[in-house]
Scaffold this motif. Structure first.
Motif: not given
Length: 287
Positions: A23-27, A55-58, A146-148, A169-179
């Protein structure tokens, strides 16, 4: 029956009972898909990206457990994983991971050439991530890339090109993953220190909690500013407000740095991502 027992082990291997990971990848991927399409992207692309994400997360779980099998046995949270205990062999885990990755690739082949090319890059980063914690002070940044990757893939699948917005948007997502992955690393910090591994929680030390909050705020700020001219309506900002409220709640969960509090904060992060996506989708739906 033997086959049922083996199936249950494979499901445990891919964390089927813990959907928070995919779900962290999906949204954020779906958020990018909606923005790229200017609303609902159609059932074909929606199916490709939802199924491909799962599939890729698995597959990533399989790769990660093989790479970390000697470390995981010394970490409280991971000691019972199937590869670590030997219930699933390394060969089996790699075969399951390869099959899942191939199925995901088959889905990508129904899109276009730019998306296929990006999927190869995404696989390369996925393969590299499990080894990053041996050499990189903040391996969570590698995970963030990877997640972005679903974000530029979504734009490529819809538009056939990659506008600057996709990378923003990928940069913004990178900050979220770091958090959220720093919160995750805080759970295992004592074990990781003994094993000599590198994580953002260890690198940040006493600054972990305030920096996690800065990562959250940076992520939400980037998405808000990047999308202000693309997502119509007030519902987007309501979603952002709900996400900010969750950030404030996370402060209370991780400030004591307890294992339970940090793990709870990590597990519930998908609701923050859902709030942002729901605001995006709802805004397009009522425009």
């Amino acid at each position: 029956m033997r086959w049922r027992k083996k199936l249950n082990l494979y499901l445990a291997l891919i964390r089927w009972d813990r959907p928070a990971g995919w779900l962290l990848l999906l949204w954020p991927t779906l958020g990018a898909l909606w923005v790229a399409a200017g609303g609902f992207p159609g059932w074909h692309l929606l199916s490709v990206f939802v199924l491909g994400t799962v599939l890729m997360r698995s597959a990533g779980c399989c790769i990660n457990d093989v790479a970390d099998r000697e470390f995981d046995k010394h970490v409280k949270r991971t000691a019972a994983r199937p590869v670590t205990t030997g219930a699933v062999t390394v060969k089996e885990a790699l075969m399951v991971g390869a099959l899942l990755a191939l199925l995901s690739f088959a889905l990508v082949l129904t899109t276009n050439a730019p998306t296929v090319g990006l999927s190869a890059a995404a696989l390369a980063v996925t393969l590299a991530y499990p080894y990053a914690k041996r050499y990189v002070s903040m391996p969570q940044a590698v995970l963030g890339v990877a997640f972005g990757m679903g974000i530029p893939m979504a734009f490529a699948a819809v538009r056939g090109d990659l506008p600057p917005l996709a990378w923003l948007l990928m940069l913004g997502n990178l900050f979220w993953v770091l958090a959220y992955d720093t919160e995750y690393a805080m759970v295992d910090r004592d074990d990781d220190l003994k094993l000599g591994l590198k994580t953002s929680a260890i690198t940040l030390g006493m600054w972990d909690v305030p920096v996690v909050m800065l990562f959250y705020l940076a992520s939400i700020s980037v998405w808000t500013l990047a999308l202000r001219d693309y997502v119509p309506g007030v519902l987007f900002y309501i979603g952002i407000a709900v996400a900010l409220a969750q950030v404030a709640w996370h402060v209370t969960l991780i400030r004591a740095r307890s294992r339970d509090g940090c793990f709870k904060a990590f597990r519930l992060n998908h609701w923050l991502g859902f709030a942002v996506f729901a605001g995006i989708a709802a805004s397009y739906a009522i425009r």
